[in-house]
Design an enzyme around this catalytic site. Sequence first.
Site, PDB file in Angstrom:
ATOM      1  CB  SER A 141     -77.159 -83.196  -8.891  1.00 36.53           C
ATOM      2  OG  SER A 141     -77.430 -83.166  -7.494  1.00 36.53           O
ATOM      3  CE1 TYR A 154     -74.444 -78.463  -8.468  1.00 33.91           C
ATOM      4  CE2 TYR A 154     -76.111 -79.802  -7.380  1.00 33.91           C
ATOM      5  CZ  TYR A 154     -74.896 -79.703  -8.026  1.00 33.91           C
ATOM      6  OH  TYR A 154     -74.137 -80.836  -8.229  1.00 33.91           O
TER       7      TYR A 154
END
Length: 258
Positions: A141, A154
């Site tokens: 990501s 995350y």
Amino acid sequence: MEFKDRTALVTGAAQGIGEAVARALAARGARVAGLDANEERLSGVMDDLGARGHRAAAFPVDVADSQAVERAVDRAERALGPIEMLVNVAGVLRMGQAVALSDEDWERTFAVNTRGVFHVSRAVARRMIPRRSGAIVTVGSNAARTPRMHMAAYAASKAAVTMFTKCLGLELAEHDIRCNVVSPGSTDTPMQRALWADDRGAQAVIAGSLAAFRLGIPLNRIATPGDVADAVLFLLSDRARHITMHDLCVDGGATLGA
């Protein structure tokens, strides 16, 4: 890019980016082993691929369970042949201020996003090494590059798995196995849509937010799962045969090339 008669294992294949990768690989001739914790959705995707004339099989598993992963990888190879390509997509998102995250939020995020990649990559790489061939792509990501409000777990899990994949690539290079990362930004998936307050969610993401210290998207569009799948397939292909330990950001310029 063609992958005829080559076997690929894709985690998180039941929906979103993982499903797009599985479908794109199958369309180009690959045999696809799909892994996901959502047995019903996974079976639906793999059955649909089979109905379209592709070789695909579902292997429901929680990637956080190392023994279950080992069994699933073994079954996949026996069913479809030696795994030549691995794509790690499975992931979860637990939102919240860092000081408000529960132990379970933090631990589950790392169990799937980081330990899961380790479990699957280890199981597959051990089989690739004696064959001296293979390509591994981990979907990370752009949050691993830039701090995000309410995404501490995350972002940290994705940063960890990005470096793990690069280290794995360094160790496996002598065996002619390449390991790369694709780092998407905001992508139109069920995970992304769960963050939207209304049907203008995409426009809000594209515009960015000064209050959240978040840039918008310079290309003025949100990514589709297919955009990310295209990058993944390139890195799996022979066109990328001299690329390893690379992190390819697919975010429309949201992190300004950071």
